[in-house]
Design an enzyme around this catalytic site. Sequence first.
Site, short mmCIF file in Angstrom:
data_model
loop_
_atom_site.label_atom_id
_atom_site.label_comp_id
_atom_site.label_asym_id
_atom_site.label_seq_id
_atom_site.Cartn_x
_atom_site.Cartn_y
_atom_site.Cartn_z
N GLU A 125 -37.12 -33.92 -106.02
CA GLU A 125 -36.06 -34.77 -106.58
C GLU A 125 -34.71 -34.06 -106.62
OE1 GLU A 125 -39.13 -34.73 -107.75
OE2 GLU A 125 -39.78 -36.82 -107.76
N ALA B 83 -38.34 -43.96 -112.86
CA ALA B 83 -37.16 -43.40 -113.54
C ALA B 83 -37.52 -42.12 -114.29
CB ALA B 83 -36.59 -44.44 -114.51
N ASP B 84 -38.76 -42.04 -114.74
CA ASP B 84 -39.22 -40.85 -115.48
C ASP B 84 -39.01 -39.57 -114.66
OD1 ASP B 84 -41.39 -42.30 -117.64
OD2 ASP B 84 -40.98 -43.35 -115.76
N PHE B 85 -39.15 -39.67 -113.33
CA PHE B 85 -39.13 -38.47 -112.50
C PHE B 85 -37.72 -37.95 -112.24
CE2 PHE B 85 -43.24 -40.38 -110.66
CZ PHE B 85 -43.94 -39.95 -111.78
N HIS C 233 -44.61 -42.93 -117.11
CA HIS C 233 -44.27 -43.97 -116.13
C HIS C 233 -43.69 -45.19 -116.83
CE1 HIS C 233 -47.04 -41.56 -113.67
NE2 HIS C 233 -46.51 -42.14 -112.61
#
Length: 666
Positions: free
Chosen positions: A405, A429-431, A472
């Site tokens: 990322e 979006a969590d990542f 998640h």
Amino acid sequence: MPTITKSNIAYDKRNLSDKALLKLYYNMLKPRLIEEKMLILLRQGKISKWFSGIGQEAISVGVTMALKPNEYILPMHRNLGVFTTREIPLHRLFCQWQGKASGFTKGRDRSFHFGTQEYNIVGMISHLGPQLGVADGIALANLLKNNGNVTAVFSGEGGTSEGDFHEALNVASVWQLPVIFCIENNGYGLSTPTSEQYNCKHLADRGKGYGIESFILDGNNIIETYTKVQKLAESIRKRPRPILIEFKTFRRRGHEEASGTKYVPQELMDEWEAKDPIENFRSFLFSKKILSQSIDESYIAKIKSEIDSALTSAYAEPKIIPSETAELNDVYKSFDYKEVRPNNETKELRLIDAISEGLKQSMQKHQDLVIMGQDIAEYGGVFKITEGFVEEFGKDRVRNTPICESAIVETAMGLSISGIKSVVEMQFADFVTSGFNPVVNYLAKSHYRWQQEADVVVRMPCGAGVAAGPFHSQTNEAWFTKTPGLKVVYPAFPYDAKGLLATAINDPNPVLFFEHKALYRSIKQEVPTDYFTIPFGKAAFLKEGEAVTIITYGAGVHWALETLENNPDISADLIDLRTLQPLDKEAIINSVKKTGRAIILQEDSLFGGIASDLSAMLMETCFQYLDAPVKRVASMETPIPFIGQLEDQYLAKGKFEACLKALLNY
Ligand SMILES: Cc1ncc(C[n+]2csc(CCOP(=O)(O)OP(=O)(O)O)c2C)c(N)n1
């Protein structure tokens, strides 16, 4: 005469002309003399901080001279020689260090923390490692433009311990990007010796692990650094690929001047002083009768006079006068929004289809727009938003990425520096946490720092209600709305999503585009089939009433609609914010002045969320109009639980109706 009478470095002048050798010498001498002057000014208290590259000049100068002037270089804090070899006027450099207007950052960032498109230099951010991924992006742009250009990026050996280094090399290798990674191994990272920094013999050995050719060079030997990098650059221009070079050298002064070198054994200092890249080269040039006393003196005199006059003019330049307007105006690149009105033909689309269609139409409109993300090509992405894209747009523009990322956000920044728009899909979006640093520090701050836009959209599939657990389900928009420089968009309907995504891609600023997963397939709407745009900063009034203003966004919009449908007697203004940054403050304030009551509903946990700021804003602007305290309704202060009944308990949805009624009865 040289202080080192017989060179300790074995030079082989190869086929370099005397003129070329003297140019190498002159270009090393210049940063050295500037630094010596800076050290005097530092002792006189005339400058505050200095990161010295004394003893490492051969690397900066060798690499810069090996590249063409239009090829980008991404230097670090000890690479003054890159800036001087690219012939940046000293007046501008000194103004930069003194925070004057003729510098590169209008006094907003210090030392070497700036870039300049004029000289094809992209300076560092303090976090070191992100430079490497940004170089990937510039190299990718060169590859896509097929212009044969090489990019060079620097890191200290300390910086190679950061995850960014691993990710950048991995991405460069997988994509065969034309970039030269230059590690300056100078023995210490602040006070940390190499033995406590990494546990392999040579950092160049790491190249093998990434599938990258690597080389070890004597970083103090200017002829070796220059000729080898030149040869490698020539080869990369013909056959694009990444290359890793470890330059062995030494940091002869403190990490920064004030911190000293007590922890460095004297023998090491002596050993490396004897290997000084300039003194040894001078002695070599004297021995070959290429450099004479008079030429040497003329060089020194010329550089010193340039330094003195540039210092005089930099000191004479007036201090920057603070202006709030000027500061605020540079946080974002100005964007001339162009309305594209929807046509009359519509079809019913789910949120997910609207985003997919919007993205596809933007890919058609912007012929060089690149999209990047995990599994987005043949697989179509985990939510299938990019299904079929690779067939239509090809793998150059629809890029599967490794699980990197940080490096991919950095790559997007590099593309933007090269004038290419991109959209990055976070799988969830969590990542984004794994790419957080480049979002909040690189994308967000570049325009303010040196007027370089970050023309990047980060798509953020977010939200709870799908029994996906703590990693998640998050809706983490508040991490970004509090960071100046980012725009944050959060549509609740297919129509808005399609039009706002088009605007997000047109806007040259970094945009975090939130897409609620629970709405992807549950919300349908008639949406114009053609391309159209919707402006940022305009909230939507979904219902108009008298008794209360409901302010919300994302899934909250649908919870509020449901509540109002179940309670037709409640007369409310229902405001869907649609974009959180910019925020339609006027719509909110005007509505609350009319109704006298405000309730703000958010899916995120309460503390530090959007609702808190809106509440504070209403207290400050509408106090005398309020008939009741502003009410915030948010989810519980816990991570988001997995199993349905816990998730239902967690979410704000279940509390909203009761809170609304309590507010109306206040
Ligand atoms: C992410 C991050 N962690 C820590 C620091 C503090 N810091 C700045 S430079 C530096 C040492 C860097 O060492 P190296 O990469 O070897 O470069 P050198 O200074 O030796 O040239 C440290 C620890 C930082 N700027 N950023």
